[in-house]
Enzyme design. Sequence first.
Site, PDB file in Angstrom:
ATOM      1  N   TRP A 114       0.823  -1.210   0.000  1.00  0.00           N
ATOM      2  CA  TRP A 114       0.000   0.000   0.000  1.00  0.00           C
ATOM      3  C   TRP A 114       0.850   1.251   0.000  1.00  0.00           C
ATOM      4  CZ3 TRP A 114      -4.443  -0.553  -1.959  1.00  0.00           C
ATOM      5  CH2 TRP A 114      -5.084  -1.794  -1.865  1.00  0.00           C
ATOM      6  N   ASP A 128      -1.743   6.674   6.240  1.00  0.00           N
ATOM      7  CA  ASP A 128      -2.816   5.854   5.694  1.00  0.00           C
ATOM      8  C   ASP A 128      -3.168   4.833   6.772  1.00  0.00           C
ATOM      9  OD1 ASP A 128      -4.456   4.040   4.467  1.00  0.00           O
ATOM     10  OD2 ASP A 128      -3.050   3.497   2.864  1.00  0.00           O
ATOM     11  N   LYS A 176     -12.920  -1.367   6.093  1.00  0.00           N
ATOM     12  CA  LYS A 176     -12.307  -2.349   6.964  1.00  0.00           C
ATOM     13  C   LYS A 176     -12.804  -2.201   8.399  1.00  0.00           C
ATOM     14  CE  LYS A 176      -8.484  -2.251   3.765  1.00  0.00           C
ATOM     15  NZ  LYS A 176      -8.437  -3.603   3.203  1.00  0.00           N
TER      16      LYS A 176
END
Lengths: 358, 358
Positions: free
Chosen positions: A102, A171, A195
């Site tokens: 990511w 993030d 999530k």
Amino acid sequence: MGRVFNFGAGPAALPLPVLEKAHKEFLDFQSSGMSIMEMSHRSKTYQAVIDSAEAGIRRIMCVPDNYSVLFLQGGASTQFAQIPLNLLGKGQVGDYVNTGSWAEKAIREGKVVGDVNVIWDGAETNYMTMPKAAEITESENSAYVHITSNETIGGVQFKEFPKTKAPLIADMSSDVMSRRIAIEDFGMIYAGAQKNIGPSGLALVVMRTDLAERCPETVNHIFRYSTQIKDGSMYNTPNTWAIYIVSKVCEWVEELGGLDALEKINEEKAAILYDALDSSDFWTPCAQKESRSLMNVTWRLPSEELEKKFIAEATAAGLAGLKGHRSVGGIRASIYNACPTAGVEALVKFMKKFEEQA
Amino acid sequence: MGRVFNFGAGPAALPLPVLEKAHKEFLDFQSSGMSIMEMSHRSKTYQAVIDSAEAGIRRIMCVPDNYSVLFLQGGASTQFAQIPLNLLGKGQVGDYVNTGSWAEKAIREGKVVGDVNVIWDGAETNYMTMPKAAEITESENSAYVHITSNETIGGVQFKEFPKTKAPLIADMSSDVMSRRIAIEDFGMIYAGAQKNIGPSGLALVVMRTDLAERCPETVNHIFRYSTQIKDGSMYNTPNTWAIYIVSKVCEWVEELGGLDALEKINEEKAAILYDALDSSDFWTPCAQKESRSLMNVTWRLPSEELEKKFIAEATAAGLAGLKGHRSVGGIRASIYNACPTAGVEALVKFMKKFEEQA
């Protein structure tokens, strides 16, 4: 089929009480004679919903007043682009900590916009470790330092955040609202909702409001944070459904006792699973011990054949979503906020039985 | 309260059979033991949902094979930026037809990116008319000609589309899938979903696939159409819930008899309402007769006081969302696909009674 325990990495399990409440008022929201999806985002009824979501986020995460809370579209992947577009000025460099898949995607979008400096890279350990705070040194002309607080694929998590002079941007897609963090230590945090806090199609952004003023006029209005701050996330029609679900998730977290209670539950859940993994050589946890994620637990079995068998039998036993990310293989159990302790206990019980019979 | 007739401009009414089906499988989608919101977008079960939505769009709207169907986030407002970013090359000009508020927003984002030419402007009639096809002349170095097929605020609608050499691009947010259009006459059409095809937080893009190759490398990956075409709208996690609802709306349209049947119903609904408006001087329709929208019907009453009274009494009678846009005032009835004929009949009945008592 009854409700399964869902260990998928995202879109992930939502709290059952949230789903049940949404189900109950699905066809007629608060006696309006329509579903929440059919309601104008400019109506008083809907304004109360988005206000409630924002207030919930602010209370639960202790967001200081000089920070804005935004509900944007496009997920974290759009933030990878919006961050450098808004904050990476000429003559500056965007500092990035590369902790895995990511982080790499964020770096890729940063490079399209301007100068990028990768100030730490986990390649040596195949991204199975996270840096210590002291290992991170920012550039002299740093516009910001970007980190990924939890890497969903590797299953590693920052334990201690660096103190930086330039705004620290994180993030937090896979560990937002799962543990206490000091928002004031960050310039901005952001997270895809799917999530820990809601359905997909929404990104939560919490940013120091003054940072939004940095954006150059060469950036499209819709991509400027200042545009959405000015209009309370409603410059254009937001994802009204997802924000509604976030408001319900916040209610659920507060009923549980808030973030301190939730953090404790998350630590207990992770301990149960890591203890099981550490108790036998049959399992090989992937992440280095001091970087283990409390949200995404990754491990291997003695062979890929056994891994396939494990996943198939677990799925049949009502333990869903345990397949590791296609880029790395193995097993991954995502034990986000909405995964109940009973789910982790059922998984550990299944693992013991599987090991005995293997 | 029972279900109201919802004339809101968007997020707008959804077909009741769609809501009822979604309600029924809300807690357990296709015996998966989880809600559709909790399901991985990479799962086979979910792939079938997005495939079904795309196939439905393709069948209903007769989309040629050399066009891509994309489900993107950020609504039409993000498209206002993505279009010039992807398609407005150096030395080229973006031609825009200014038909009102939404066209103006598209123009504003175009100007941030490159050279823009407003080739028609409805200011003279206060945007209460649409151009005839012959009135539109593109620039010599035109990258594309951008139109807004239906202006939601004014209540005007293109009846006849221009034939252009450069790709014709239409924002069809408020009349997509409400009437038959020849996709092959357009380079691209796009629409925020929240009026005719689904909930908010989703934009439908139908574009000639080869156009996506024009995008310069200075544009972030996430904003390139080519990125999402390559990955079937799943470069990043899409708005899985909204796409699911779109798939159900497509099923509903096909059960009705497809776009030809739907277009006929929409024409009939609009005729009932416009006939009522034309039958008495008490009502003053806003749009010029030949430009009247079949989707958003706008009119005035003899005074603002009466308009307020009308809206309040209509709301109390279960006729919701009739207030005109805050920028223009008056009355607006949005009679999108999901607004049943019975709703329009109830509105007209109420109007007659209101006029008698006024």
